[in-house]
Design a protein around this motif. Structure first.
Motif, PDB file in Angstrom:
ATOM      1  N   PHE A  14      57.123 -50.488  69.496  1.00 45.42           N
ATOM      2  CA  PHE A  14      57.091 -51.373  70.287  1.00 45.42           C
ATOM      3  C   PHE A  14      57.134 -51.038  71.874  1.00 45.42           C
ATOM      4  CE2 PHE A  14      59.418 -54.275  73.114  1.00 45.42           C
ATOM      5  CZ  PHE A  14      59.637 -55.354  72.437  1.00 45.42           C
ATOM      6  N   LYS A  15      57.700 -49.800  72.007  1.00 40.05           N
ATOM      7  CA  LYS A  15      57.711 -49.413  73.421  1.00 40.05           C
ATOM      8  C   LYS A  15      56.295 -48.896  73.853  1.00 40.05           C
ATOM      9  CE  LYS A  15      61.196 -46.669  74.382  1.00 40.05           C
ATOM     10  NZ  LYS A  15      62.265 -45.532  74.435  1.00 40.05           N
ATOM     11  N   GLY A  16      55.547 -48.153  72.788  1.00 41.31           N
ATOM     12  CA  GLY A  16      54.223 -47.711  73.134  1.00 41.31           C
ATOM     13  C   GLY A  16      53.328 -48.863  73.562  1.00 41.31           C
ATOM     14  N   PHE A  17      53.348 -49.926  72.896  1.00 41.12           N
ATOM     15  CA  PHE A  17      52.418 -50.981  72.851  1.00 41.12           C
ATOM     16  C   PHE A  17      52.575 -51.556  74.389  1.00 41.12           C
ATOM     17  CE2 PHE A  17      51.539 -55.479  72.618  1.00 41.12           C
ATOM     18  CZ  PHE A  17      50.081 -55.537  72.112  1.00 41.12           C
ATOM     19  N   VAL A  18      54.108 -51.751  74.622  1.00 37.43           N
ATOM     20  CA  VAL A  18      54.220 -52.289  76.223  1.00 37.43           C
ATOM     21  C   VAL A  18      53.714 -51.448  77.123  1.00 37.43           C
ATOM     22  CG1 VAL A  18      56.059 -53.009  77.485  1.00 37.43           C
ATOM     23  CG2 VAL A  18      56.162 -53.559  75.189  1.00 37.43           C
ATOM     24  N   LEU A  19      53.875 -50.140  76.832  1.00 41.58           N
ATOM     25  CA  LEU A  19      53.344 -49.309  77.832  1.00 41.58           C
ATOM     26  C   LEU A  19      51.903 -49.243  77.932  1.00 41.58           C
ATOM     27  CD1 LEU A  19      55.471 -46.216  77.325  1.00 41.58           C
ATOM     28  CD2 LEU A  19      55.252 -47.206  79.402  1.00 41.58           C
ATOM     29  N   LEU A  20      51.052 -49.416  76.713  1.00 42.88           N
ATOM     30  CA  LEU A  20      49.689 -49.571  76.627  1.00 42.88           C
ATOM     31  C   LEU A  20      49.288 -50.806  77.531  1.00 42.88           C
ATOM     32  CD1 LEU A  20      46.844 -48.747  75.852  1.00 42.88           C
ATOM     33  CD2 LEU A  20      47.367 -49.990  73.516  1.00 42.88           C
ATOM     34  N   SER A 135      59.061 -45.406  93.755  1.00 50.89           N
ATOM     35  CA  SER A 135      58.343 -44.086  93.853  1.00 50.89           C
ATOM     36  C   SER A 135      57.153 -44.175  94.960  1.00 50.89           C
ATOM     37  CB  SER A 135      57.628 -44.080  92.441  1.00 50.89           C
ATOM     38  OG  SER A 135      57.199 -42.840  92.245  1.00 50.89           O
ATOM     39  N   SER A 136      56.406 -42.997  94.939  1.00 50.49           N
ATOM     40  CA  SER A 136      55.216 -42.787  95.951  1.00 50.49           C
ATOM     41  C   SER A 136      54.042 -43.717  95.480  1.00 50.49           C
ATOM     42  CB  SER A 136      55.026 -41.421  96.144  1.00 50.49           C
ATOM     43  OG  SER A 136      54.535 -40.807  94.653  1.00 50.49           O
ATOM     44  N   ILE A 137      53.271 -43.584  96.396  1.00 52.41           N
ATOM     45  CA  ILE A 137      52.017 -44.514  96.074  1.00 52.41           C
ATOM     46  C   ILE A 137      51.152 -43.793  95.140  1.00 52.41           C
ATOM     47  CG2 ILE A 137      49.539 -44.941  97.296  1.00 52.41           C
ATOM     48  CD1 ILE A 137      51.474 -46.827  98.124  1.00 52.41           C
ATOM     49  N   GLY A 138      51.296 -42.412  94.976  1.00 51.69           N
ATOM     50  CA  GLY A 138      50.665 -41.754  94.019  1.00 51.69           C
ATOM     51  C   GLY A 138      51.031 -41.846  92.285  1.00 51.69           C
ATOM     52  N   SER A 139      52.343 -42.311  92.394  1.00 48.73           N
ATOM     53  CA  SER A 139      53.140 -42.461  90.928  1.00 48.73           C
ATOM     54  C   SER A 139      53.734 -43.879  91.068  1.00 48.73           C
ATOM     55  CB  SER A 139      53.899 -41.455  91.057  1.00 48.73           C
ATOM     56  OG  SER A 139      54.922 -41.305  91.728  1.00 48.73           O
ATOM     57  N   GLY A 140      53.058 -45.043  91.511  1.00 49.12           N
ATOM     58  CA  GLY A 140      53.974 -46.244  91.631  1.00 49.12           C
ATOM     59  C   GLY A 140      54.518 -46.657  90.257  1.00 49.12           C
ATOM     60  N   PRO A 141      54.032 -46.471  88.960  1.00 50.47           N
ATOM     61  CA  PRO A 141      54.834 -47.135  87.952  1.00 50.47           C
ATOM     62  C   PRO A 141      56.306 -46.423  87.873  1.00 50.47           C
ATOM     63  CG  PRO A 141      52.336 -46.834  87.387  1.00 50.47           C
ATOM     64  CD  PRO A 141      52.818 -46.041  88.811  1.00 50.47           C
ATOM     65  N   LEU A 142      56.491 -45.273  88.508  1.00 48.33           N
ATOM     66  CA  LEU A 142      57.736 -44.828  88.054  1.00 48.33           C
ATOM     67  C   LEU A 142      58.796 -45.416  88.833  1.00 48.33           C
ATOM     68  CD1 LEU A 142      57.102 -40.871  88.759  1.00 48.33           C
ATOM     69  CD2 LEU A 142      57.242 -42.318  86.560  1.00 48.33           C
ATOM     70  N   TRP A 143      58.683 -46.534  89.368  1.00 47.51           N
ATOM     71  CA  TRP A 143      59.795 -47.627  89.919  1.00 47.51           C
ATOM     72  C   TRP A 143      60.495 -47.970  88.604  1.00 47.51           C
ATOM     73  CZ3 TRP A 143      60.672 -52.274  87.659  1.00 47.51           C
ATOM     74  CH2 TRP A 143      59.761 -52.787  86.723  1.00 47.51           C
ATOM     75  N   LEU A 323      50.820 -45.340  68.969  1.00 48.51           N
ATOM     76  CA  LEU A 323      51.962 -45.779  69.818  1.00 48.51           C
ATOM     77  C   LEU A 323      53.027 -44.977  69.887  1.00 48.51           C
ATOM     78  CD1 LEU A 323      51.357 -49.475  68.525  1.00 48.51           C
ATOM     79  CD2 LEU A 323      50.545 -48.575  70.700  1.00 48.51           C
ATOM     80  N   ARG A 324      53.598 -44.388  69.070  1.00 44.66           N
ATOM     81  CA  ARG A 324      54.814 -43.597  69.258  1.00 44.66           C
ATOM     82  C   ARG A 324      54.580 -42.224  69.955  1.00 44.66           C
ATOM     83  NH1 ARG A 324      55.525 -43.440  62.671  1.00 44.66           N
ATOM     84  NH2 ARG A 324      56.461 -45.260  62.214  1.00 44.66           N
ATOM     85  N   ASN A 325      53.284 -41.816  70.047  1.00 43.07           N
ATOM     86  CA  ASN A 325      52.991 -40.859  70.918  1.00 43.07           C
ATOM     87  C   ASN A 325      53.029 -41.260  72.461  1.00 43.07           C
ATOM     88  OD1 ASN A 325      50.934 -38.937  72.385  1.00 43.07           O
ATOM     89  ND2 ASN A 325      51.570 -37.722  70.980  1.00 43.07           N
ATOM     90  N   ILE A 326      52.428 -42.308  72.672  1.00 38.93           N
ATOM     91  CA  ILE A 326      52.477 -43.034  73.986  1.00 38.93           C
ATOM     92  C   ILE A 326      54.139 -43.021  74.487  1.00 38.93           C
ATOM     93  CG2 ILE A 326      52.095 -45.349  75.347  1.00 38.93           C
ATOM     94  CD1 ILE A 326      49.491 -45.576  73.556  1.00 38.93           C
ATOM     95  N   SER A 327      54.927 -43.686  73.479  1.00 41.85           N
ATOM     96  CA  SER A 327      56.445 -43.884  73.726  1.00 41.85           C
ATOM     97  C   SER A 327      57.043 -42.585  73.780  1.00 41.85           C
ATOM     98  CB  SER A 327      57.068 -44.722  72.573  1.00 41.85           C
ATOM     99  OG  SER A 327      58.306 -44.733  72.883  1.00 41.85           O
ATOM    100  N   ARG A 328      56.572 -41.419  73.237  1.00 40.04           N
ATOM    101  CA  ARG A 328      57.518 -40.287  73.485  1.00 40.04           C
ATOM    102  C   ARG A 328      56.928 -39.792  74.457  1.00 40.04           C
ATOM    103  NH1 ARG A 328      56.100 -39.370  67.878  1.00 40.04           N
ATOM    104  NH2 ARG A 328      54.178 -38.113  68.450  1.00 40.04           N
ATOM    105  N   ASN A 329      55.926 -39.741  75.240  1.00 43.24           N
ATOM    106  CA  ASN A 329      55.243 -39.309  76.572  1.00 43.24           C
ATOM    107  C   ASN A 329      55.051 -40.103  77.731  1.00 43.24           C
ATOM    108  OD1 ASN A 329      54.493 -36.501  75.624  1.00 43.24           O
ATOM    109  ND2 ASN A 329      53.316 -37.751  73.923  1.00 43.24           N
ATOM    110  N   ALA A 330      56.096 -41.324  77.649  1.00 45.84           N
ATOM    111  CA  ALA A 330      55.904 -42.223  78.696  1.00 45.84           C
ATOM    112  C   ALA A 330      55.846 -41.911  80.089  1.00 45.84           C
ATOM    113  CB  ALA A 330      57.119 -43.267  78.481  1.00 45.84           C
ATOM    114  N   LEU A 331      56.874 -40.761  80.394  1.00 44.68           N
ATOM    115  CA  LEU A 331      56.786 -40.698  81.798  1.00 44.68           C
ATOM    116  C   LEU A 331      55.598 -39.913  82.298  1.00 44.68           C
ATOM    117  CD1 LEU A 331      60.348 -38.713  82.127  1.00 44.68           C
ATOM    118  CD2 LEU A 331      59.673 -40.468  83.612  1.00 44.68           C
ATOM    119  N   VAL A 332      54.883 -38.941  81.399  1.00 52.17           N
ATOM    120  CA  VAL A 332      53.813 -38.549  81.701  1.00 52.17           C
ATOM    121  C   VAL A 332      52.734 -39.529  81.873  1.00 52.17           C
ATOM    122  CG1 VAL A 332      51.801 -37.053  81.057  1.00 52.17           C
ATOM    123  CG2 VAL A 332      54.356 -36.518  80.382  1.00 52.17           C
TER     124      VAL A 332
END
Length: 399
Positions: A14-20, A135-143, A323-332
């Motif tokens: 679920f989280k991985g899909f939303v991040l996608l 966050s900075s312009i270079g990493s905006g989604p980290l808000w 999708l699970r991998n996306i979730s586990r690596n969300a920060l990156v």
């Protein structure tokens, strides 16, 4: 659910899909010729992510607020700061200020800063990171990471207060009648629900009066509603949808609920280019905002629970693993995909943003992210507040 150390498969998916969906939305923002109509999913993306985060809230591993605060600071706040500073240092505008007109615009607490030099650019980026929590312009989604940190701490206090009040009330009733008249957990959830509704009302009022506060407090008030809703819903979702047994809702009804919810979402969702949870821009109608968010969350939730109940054939297992991998690596992924898009936007937008060609940006971002994941998980893991793992583990799509 959310109390143990084991990850729950469908929640990661679920989280991985939303991040996608978030990543694809940013691709379309940077290169509008990549038509994907992601604007139609704006009402469900972040509200769904904060809802599922609320479902995962637990204090079982933390004996007091101090230990919870230290943990969340280590895994959320510190990575937010370090990654924001890293991608600020990598921002091409710092090394060629002539690129500044092509960079995303800054708005900090209703301030549209006048930026005439690199030092102005650095100053206002630091203000975005440390004052606005965006966050900075270079990493905006980290808000999102900073907001999750803030809301988690706020909700810890809300839950603790609700539990204390319900226990005092229950003790008083026992003293008078010899037995409790209401379940402590139910009473606590009622208090949390009232607090969540009041919080949403506060967020809406701040939005309607165009008030922006330090650290994104106005968006915290809005987000707290969805976070609390996820926490309150956790029990019934686990008992009626996830657990096996005669009380579990039949699979066919789960599928029908998902389909109906998506239809209702389509009927209530009104595309708004200015809609943004990050900026607490919530649209013109609170009822429609709530209805579309609720239908979107319910539709996604029941869809992933329904898929979780069917046998894993190979193609489905691969999709789930990704999708699970996306979730586990969300920060990156949140930071890197945006940075790649920023570089392409600054240097190659005119050549990429063309019919057909614009879709190549998806392949470029995907390739860059795949390269970045092992780099961060194996070499720069301390920036993420995580343990070092191998390259194969970082890219694994196995359970």
């Amino acid at each position: 659910m959310g109390n143990g150390t084991a990850r729950i498969g469908w929640i990661d998916e679920f989280k991985g899909f939303v991040l996608l969906l978030v990543c694809l939305f940013h691709v379309e923002q940077a290169f509008p010729q990549a038509h994907m109509n992601m604007i139609h999913l704006s009402a469900m993306r972040m509200s769904a992510f904060f809802f599922i985060s609320g479902m995962l809230f637990s204090t079982r591993r933390f004996s007091d607020f101090k230990s919870y605060f230290i943990h969340k600071t280590r895994v959320l706040l510190v990575p937010y700061i370090l990654l924001s500073l890293l991608f600020l240092a990598l921002d091409p505008v710092l090394y060629n200020f002539a690129l500044f007109p092509k960079a995303p615009r800054m708005t900090i607490m209703n301030i549209h800063p006048h930026i005439a030099s690199v030092w102005d650019y650095i100053y206002w980026n630091l203000a975005k990171i440390f004052v606005a929590g965006k966050s900075s312009i270079g990493s905006g989604p980290l808000w999102f990471v900073f907001t999750l940190y803030s809301v988690s701490l706020i909700f810890y206090g809300v839950q603790g207060f609700a539990n204390a009040i319900s226990q005092i009330s229950s003790k008083h009733r026992r003293n008078k009648s010899g037995k409790a008249k209401a379940d402590d957990e139910t009473a606590s959830k009622i208090i949390i629900a009232i607090t969540a509704i009041a919080s949403l009302a506060g967020g809406w009022l701040l939005y309607r009066h165009h008030i922006r506060l330090p650290f994104g407090i106005e968006r915290d008030l809005t987000v707290l509603f969805f976070f609390a809703s996820g926490y309150i819903s956790k029990g019934i979702i686990q008992k009626r949808l996830c657990n096996k047994g005669k009380n579990r809702i039949p699979w066919s009804l789960v599928v029908a609920t998902s389909a109906t919810s998506f239809i209702l979402y389509a009927a209530t969702e009104i595309p708004d280019p200015n809609f943004s949870i990050m900026n607490n821009d919530l649209g013109k109608s609170l009822p429609l905002f709530l209805a579309s968010s609720a239908f979107g969350i319910i539709g996604l939730l029941t869809a992933f629970i329904a898929v979780d109940r069917i046998p894993d054939i190979l193609p489905l297992r691969i999709v789930k693993g990704i999708l699970r991998n996306i979730s586990r690596n969300a920060l990156v992924i949140l930071a890197v995909h945006w940075y790649i898009l920023l570089v392409m936007r600054l240097l190659f937008r005119a050549s990429i943003n063309k019919p057909g060609t614009a879709y190549l940006s998806i392949a470029i971002v995907t390739t860059g992210v795949i390269v970045a994941i092992p780099l961060f998980r194996c070499k720069l893991y301390k920036l993420l507040g995580k343990e070092k793992i191998s390259v194969s583990e970082s890219l694994s799509i196995e359970k």
